[in-house]
Write an enzyme that holds these catalytic residues in place. Structure first.
Site, PDB file in Angstrom:
ATOM      1  N   HIS A 149      43.569  39.917  43.436  1.00 17.40           N
ATOM      2  CA  HIS A 149      42.838  41.157  43.751  1.00 17.40           C
ATOM      3  C   HIS A 149      43.708  42.118  44.551  1.00 17.40           C
ATOM      4  O   HIS A 149      43.684  43.330  44.307  1.00 17.40           O
ATOM      5  CB  HIS A 149      41.562  40.833  44.522  1.00 17.40           C
ATOM      6  CG  HIS A 149      40.617  39.947  43.772  1.00 17.40           C
ATOM      7  ND1 HIS A 149      39.526  39.351  44.368  1.00 17.40           N
ATOM      8  CD2 HIS A 149      40.604  39.546  42.473  1.00 17.40           C
ATOM      9  CE1 HIS A 149      38.882  38.625  43.475  1.00 17.40           C
ATOM     10  NE2 HIS A 149      39.521  38.723  42.324  1.00 17.40           N
ATOM     11  N   HIS A 202      35.672  42.925  35.888  1.00 17.64           N
ATOM     12  CA  HIS A 202      36.411  42.096  36.835  1.00 17.64           C
ATOM     13  C   HIS A 202      37.521  41.315  36.135  1.00 17.64           C
ATOM     14  O   HIS A 202      38.595  41.099  36.713  1.00 17.64           O
ATOM     15  CB  HIS A 202      35.503  41.128  37.580  1.00 17.64           C
ATOM     16  CG  HIS A 202      36.253  40.359  38.621  1.00 17.64           C
ATOM     17  ND1 HIS A 202      36.608  40.897  39.840  1.00 17.64           N
ATOM     18  CD2 HIS A 202      36.813  39.109  38.600  1.00 17.64           C
ATOM     19  CE1 HIS A 202      37.304  40.024  40.529  1.00 17.64           C
ATOM     20  NE2 HIS A 202      37.455  38.930  39.795  1.00 17.64           N
ATOM     21  N   ASP A 243      41.458  41.232  37.261  1.00 18.58           N
ATOM     22  CA  ASP A 243      42.317  40.056  37.399  1.00 18.58           C
ATOM     23  C   ASP A 243      43.582  40.196  36.552  1.00 18.58           C
ATOM     24  O   ASP A 243      44.691  39.853  36.992  1.00 18.58           O
ATOM     25  CB  ASP A 243      41.563  38.790  36.964  1.00 18.58           C
ATOM     26  CG  ASP A 243      40.617  38.265  38.029  1.00 18.58           C
ATOM     27  OD1 ASP A 243      40.713  38.691  39.193  1.00 18.58           O
ATOM     28  OD2 ASP A 243      39.779  37.411  37.687  1.00 18.58           O
ATOM     29  N   HIS A 284      43.541  33.481  34.095  1.00 19.86           N
ATOM     30  CA  HIS A 284      44.845  33.447  34.752  1.00 19.86           C
ATOM     31  C   HIS A 284      45.854  32.579  34.003  1.00 19.86           C
ATOM     32  O   HIS A 284      47.002  32.975  33.801  1.00 19.86           O
ATOM     33  CB  HIS A 284      44.698  32.940  36.184  1.00 19.86           C
ATOM     34  CG  HIS A 284      43.883  33.841  37.056  1.00 19.86           C
ATOM     35  ND1 HIS A 284      44.198  35.165  37.269  1.00 19.86           N
ATOM     36  CD2 HIS A 284      42.753  33.605  37.769  1.00 19.86           C
ATOM     37  CE1 HIS A 284      43.301  35.704  38.069  1.00 19.86           C
ATOM     38  NE2 HIS A 284      42.413  34.788  38.389  1.00 19.86           N
TER      39      HIS A 284
END
Length: 304
Positions: free
Chosen positions: A78, A235, A239, A262
């Site tokens: 973030h 969101h 990321d 991720h």
């Protein structure tokens, strides 16, 4: 658009780690050209410096964790997204715990902090990573792709078997400060049914309704509900922007994500770097050269 940037002033904040639950004091300082973003662990007998680069990623379990010689800094995505959103190339991030504070679960508090610090243009040209050939990684039905483009854009699709979330798609070309308006406020999210399981695994110890969107079987249980009707996919884009900043340069290309995360984002960057003929580094002399090449890097409202 052309020159590297850092901060004008030192800024500080404090909070708790989402997964560790530990309190953290964080200080962000200006840094010299070509230094990149460097995390500095100040709580050890000897400070350890960890450059925010894909080569230093050591874990991607629910967050991006950097490490060197056994020393780690987790949940950096973030803050990295906030650096990327303002186009900040060089900074030192000092902290006294192994995890960046989660704040409210979005990048907005960091965005506000960095704008408070101010941005200083440096006398060194930015590096652009220009995608020349498509790059794809897949795991089961999930995929992450980088396509050639003359700008930086992200299109992302999520698909959850949940009546509230279901299938969401969002496309954004990062320009003119729209990261702040459309992406930075989107919070991390999770499911109430998974919370106890995560705690048993030593995760989400600092999680609460103050720093995450929590969904039960039917609805959001946070007072006030969602910030956007499609906050979940926004969101995921946040990321991804943070993960892509781990290249240490601005990507000029189109990221396409389908149920990515991720782990897949990091694999995509590793695959990209392993094929040197699929990309090139451009250091434009001026904006005239960018126009001649037909390349439009992100512009940042704060710098205009």
């Amino acid at each position: 658009m052309v020159f590297q940037t850092t901060l004008l002033n030192i800024v500080r904040c404090e909070g708790i780690g989402l997964h560790s639950g530990l309190p953290t004091n964080l200080t962000i300082r200006p840094a010299g050209v070509n230094q990149g973003i460097v995390f500095v662990r100040k709580d050890l007998s000897k400070e350890v410096r960890i450059r925010a680069h894909i080569d230093n990623v050591v874990d991607a379990t629910l967050a991006t964790t950097l490490g060197i010689d056994g020393v780690k800094v987790s949940t950096v995505e973030h803050l990295m997204a906030a650096f990327a959103g303002l186009g900040i190339d060089n900074a030192e991030v000092e902290l006294n715990s192994p995890e960046v504070p989660i704040m409210d679960g979005s990048a907005e508090p960091f965005n506000v902090l960095l704008k408070k610090a101010g941005v200083r243009v440096q006398e060194k040209v930015k590096k652009l990573v220009v995608i020349k050939r498509p790059v794809t990684v897949m795991e089961d039905d999930r995929q992450a792709i980088l396509l050639p483009s003359n700008d930086f854009k992200i299109s992302y699709t999520i698909d959850f078997r949940h009546p509230l979330i279901s299938n969401q798609f969002y496309l954004i070309q990062i320009t003119n400060g729209n990261f702040e308006r459309e992406i930075s406020r989107a919070r991390t999210f999770g499911f109430l049914k998974d919370y106890e399981m995560l705690k048993e695994k030593g995760l989400a110890r600092g999680g609460s309704l103050d720093n995450a969107v929590v969904v039960d079987d039917e609805k959001v249980i946070n007072e006030g509900g969602l910030r956007f009707s499609d906050e979940f996919v926004r969101h995921k884009i946040l990321d991804t922007i943070g993960d892509l900043w781990l290249l240490g340069a601005q990507v000029i290309g189109h990221f396409v994500g389908y149920k990515s995360g991720h782990t897949l984002n990091h694999k995509l960057l590793h695959k990209l770097l392993a094929h040197r003929d699929w990309w090139e580094v451009l250091e434009p002399a001026d904006e005239k050269e960018l126009r001649r090449l037909g390349i439009t890097p992100p512009t940042h409202e704060f710098l205009n």
